[in-house]
Design a protein around this motif. Sequence first.
Motif, short mmCIF file in Angstrom:
data_model
loop_
_atom_site.label_atom_id
_atom_site.label_comp_id
_atom_site.label_asym_id
_atom_site.label_seq_id
_atom_site.Cartn_x
_atom_site.Cartn_y
_atom_site.Cartn_z
N TYR A 82 108.06 104.76 53.19
CA TYR A 82 109.34 104.96 52.54
C TYR A 82 110.47 105.21 53.67
N TYR A 83 110.10 105.99 54.73
CA TYR A 83 111.08 106.28 55.63
C TYR A 83 111.54 104.79 56.52
N TYR A 84 110.49 104.09 56.89
CA TYR A 84 110.77 102.89 57.56
C TYR A 84 111.47 101.93 56.46
N GLY A 85 111.23 102.18 55.25
CA GLY A 85 111.87 101.03 54.28
C GLY A 85 113.39 101.44 54.16
N LEU A 86 113.79 102.70 54.33
CA LEU A 86 115.04 103.17 54.14
C LEU A 86 115.83 103.10 55.73
N GLY A 87 114.95 102.72 56.72
CA GLY A 87 115.48 102.99 57.93
C GLY A 87 116.77 102.30 58.39
N LYS A 88 117.44 101.46 57.71
CA LYS A 88 118.24 100.54 57.88
C LYS A 88 119.89 101.38 57.47
N ILE A 89 119.53 102.58 56.46
CA ILE A 89 120.45 103.24 56.31
C ILE A 89 120.73 104.70 56.91
N GLN A 94 102.32 101.10 70.44
CA GLN A 94 103.16 99.95 70.19
C GLN A 94 102.94 99.04 71.14
N LYS A 95 102.23 98.97 72.17
CA LYS A 95 101.90 97.99 73.07
C LYS A 95 101.16 96.94 72.18
N SER A 96 100.38 97.26 71.24
CA SER A 96 99.59 96.39 70.37
C SER A 96 99.77 96.35 68.76
N ALA A 97 100.84 97.06 68.43
CA ALA A 97 101.02 97.17 67.09
C ALA A 97 102.56 97.65 66.75
N GLY A 98 103.07 97.30 65.46
CA GLY A 98 104.44 97.75 65.19
C GLY A 98 104.95 99.31 64.99
N LYS A 99 106.02 99.39 65.09
CA LYS A 99 106.30 100.96 64.94
C LYS A 99 105.63 101.64 63.67
N GLU A 157 103.00 100.86 61.98
CA GLU A 157 101.54 100.72 62.26
C GLU A 157 101.18 101.91 63.14
N SER A 158 101.89 102.00 64.38
CA SER A 158 101.51 102.88 65.37
C SER A 158 101.49 104.30 64.93
N SER A 159 102.84 104.57 64.05
CA SER A 159 102.90 105.86 63.16
C SER A 159 101.80 106.23 62.56
N LEU A 160 101.25 105.22 61.64
CA LEU A 160 100.37 105.47 60.95
C LEU A 160 98.96 106.01 61.64
N MET A 161 98.75 105.53 62.86
CA MET A 161 97.65 105.79 63.70
C MET A 161 97.64 107.10 64.49
N LEU A 162 98.80 107.68 64.43
CA LEU A 162 99.01 108.89 65.19
C LEU A 162 98.08 110.04 64.95
N ASP A 163 97.60 110.45 63.74
CA ASP A 163 96.95 111.19 63.24
C ASP A 163 95.65 111.17 63.99
N LEU A 164 94.97 110.13 64.31
CA LEU A 164 93.69 110.10 64.92
C LEU A 164 93.92 110.84 66.13
N LEU A 165 94.98 111.02 66.88
CA LEU A 165 94.87 111.64 68.05
C LEU A 165 95.51 112.89 68.14
N THR A 166 95.85 113.32 67.00
CA THR A 166 96.76 114.48 66.87
C THR A 166 96.14 115.54 65.71
N TRP A 167 96.51 115.11 64.74
CA TRP A 167 96.13 115.99 63.47
C TRP A 167 94.71 116.09 63.23
N LEU A 168 93.79 114.99 63.43
CA LEU A 168 92.51 115.09 63.15
C LEU A 168 91.78 115.87 64.22
N PRO A 169 91.77 115.55 65.70
CA PRO A 169 90.80 116.31 66.47
C PRO A 169 91.29 117.98 66.70
N ASP A 170 92.68 118.09 66.40
CA ASP A 170 93.13 119.49 66.74
C ASP A 170 93.40 120.45 65.48
N ASP A 171 93.25 119.95 64.17
CA ASP A 171 93.31 120.60 63.22
C ASP A 171 92.15 120.53 62.23
#
Length: 635
Positions: free
Chosen positions: A383-390, A467-472, A474-488
Motif C-alpha cells: 500500500y505504501y508503495y502504491g501511495l508513494g506518489k502522493i 536493489q542491485k538485482s531487484a526493485g525497491k 521487492e527489496s523491502s519485502l526481502m529485508l526481514d530475512l536479514l533482520t527480523w528473522l535471525p535477530d528476533d
Amino acid sequence: MCGIIGVISKKDIPDFNAEYFEPLNRALDYMEYRGPDNKGLWSDEGICLGHRRLSIIDLSDDGNQPFHYKDDRYIIVFNGEIYNYQELRDDLAKLGHHFSTESDTEVILAAFIQYGEDFCNKFRGMFALVIFDRQEKRVVFTRDRLGKKPLFIFEDENVIIFSSEIKFFHAFNIPLEINPDSVLNFLSLQYIPGPATIYKNIRQLKPAELLIYDRHNNKTSASSYWNMFDYVGKSQAMPEIAEIDALLEESVKYRLVANVDIGLLLSGGIDSSLLATYMHQLAGNKVKAFNVGFSDKSLDESDYAKQVASSMGLDLITLNVEDISPDNFIESIYHGDQPLGDSAIIPTYLIAKSIKEHVKVVLSGEGADELFHGYDHYNYEKYYYGLGKISFDSAASLLQIISASGINKLEKVKNKLKSIKSFKKDTGVSRWTSILSPELTKGFIGTNQRLSDSYEHQFHSFLQDFQKSAGKLESSLMLDLLTWLPDDLLVKTDRMMMACSVEARTPFLDHKLVERVLASSGDFKQSLFQSKNYLRQLLKQRLPASVADMISKRPKQGFETPKVKWLNANLSDISSLLFSEENLRANPYLNNNRVSELWNDFKKQKAGINNRLIWNIFCFLEWYRQHENKFGLKG
C-alpha cells in the motif's frame, strides 16, 4: 543441538586455569539446559573448549564433544545438526575417509579436511561450530547460512572467548559495558540487529560468516561462504506449485533424520498444518502431533488443530501449559539472553516446558511468513508503495476515507504513516514492525548516554544491496530475512526451546527453498506470492477440501499476546516494581522522567498510549536487573 563455549589465548597467560578454565567450567554448569546429556571439556596449549550435549544423532558416548579426529590433530565443538550427513559420509568414504562413529560431528571434520574453507557449502542444516587445527595453529568459527544457531565472540589483546549465549561471558573477568546504540535499537525494534549486541565489546558471528584466527601470526580473517544477495532475481520463471511442493517435502524429509522421536506443534494454522501433511506422508503414524491448550482463549487455537489432526488420523496430544506468572516472565527474560521484547517468548517458553516431557525435537514453521509474505506488514508496504506518489498527509487523508468506508484493516496503516516521516533513511518493511523510529526513540534514552548510530544505516545498506538485482518494493519485502528473522524470531525459538532442552527444526528455512524463492523476486507482485497463496494452494492439494478451506480462510493468529492484560493482572506486581521511581533512577540507560510519564499514562489508560513501547521497556528493565546481578554467574 547443544551449547558451546571456549577460550583461545593469544599469548602466554601464567594463570590461565584460574582466569579462564575455572570460570568456563562454571559457565558450563549453568548451561546444562542446552545439553543435559553430557558435559565435555578439553584444555591444552592455552585453549579451552567446552560443550553441553543434547543427544539427537548417534546417542552413544562416541558422539560426545569436544570431538577429536585424526590423531587429535582436529578438535571441534559443534551446536546444531547436519541433516545430510549420511550422504556426505558416503561421498567422503569414497574419497578415502574413514569413520569410527555414526555422528554428524565426525562428518563435519572430514568435510573440513577434504574441502577446506568451502566445507560449509556441503551442509544442509543448522549449526554454529569451532574447529581447532593443532598442527596449523588455526581456529575456525562459523555459523549456518540463515543464523539459526547463535555464536557470540569477545576479543581483546589477550584472548578470544566464544559462547552460544551472551550471558555466560559474565563468568569471566572481562569488561561488559552496555552499548547505548543497542538500547536505542532495542527500544525501537524489540530486538537488537546483529552483528552488534547489547555489549560494546561482544559481537555475533554473522550468518554464513567464516572467521579464522591464525595463532602463528596472531591475525584474524573473515569471509562469507554464502551470500543471500547472490540469488536475488536470478530466475526468469516463477516456481510451479509442484516445485515448491517438492522442495518442502525434501526439506521435511531431511529434518526427520534423528535417533529420537520428533514432534510437531500443530496450531491449526497454514504453516503447521502443511508441515503435518508432509510429516504424515513421510513418517506415518510415528508423527507425534501436539496441541497447546491455553486457559487464555486469545492464545488458544485447539479447535483448528483438532480438525486438521482428525482429517489425517493423527493422534493429537494436548499440552496443558502454565498460566503467565512473574516467575515464568523472569525465566523467559533470562533465557532470552539479550534484551528481547517479543512477548511471544513467554507462551513459547511455556510450550517448550510442556513438550519436553514427550520429545526432544519439534518441527517449527518459522520462515514461512517471510518467504511467502504472510504478515500484514507486507501488505502495508505494498500500500505504501502504491501511495508513494502522493504526500504522507494526503495519503493519511485518503486512508481516513477508506477506513470510514469499512476497510478497518487500513486504520493501522493510516496511523503508522504519521510516524514514518521521522525516519531519516529508508528502512524498508521494518518501518511497519518498528515500535518507534530511532529519532522518536531517542527521547526515552538516558540524557547522559552518547549515541553514535542506529539501525537505519544498516537496514538502508541491506536494501541497496538487494536493489542491485531487484526493485525497491521487492527489496523491502526481502529485508526481514536479514533482520527480523535471525535477530528476533529465530532467537525466540532457539532460546526458549533450548531453555527446556528441546531442539526446534525449521523446514521452511532450508537454504534450497530460500534460494529458489529469492531467485523469483521479480515475481513478488504475482498472486501466488500474496499472503502465502503458494502454501494455501498446497493445502488444498494435501488436505480434504473442507479442512483446507477452513484453515486457509481463518484469520492469522500467531501469538497475539494480551500484553496490557498481563501488565495489569498477572504481572502487575513485578511491573509496579520495575517501573517504580527507585528502580528507574537506578537505570542510567533510560530517560527516567519520560518513562515514568509513559507508565503513568498507561496506568490511567490514556488514549493513544504505545503499549508495545511500554512492554519493551518493561522487558529491558527486567533484563537490566538480571545483568546487574551478572545473571547469577558471580564468582
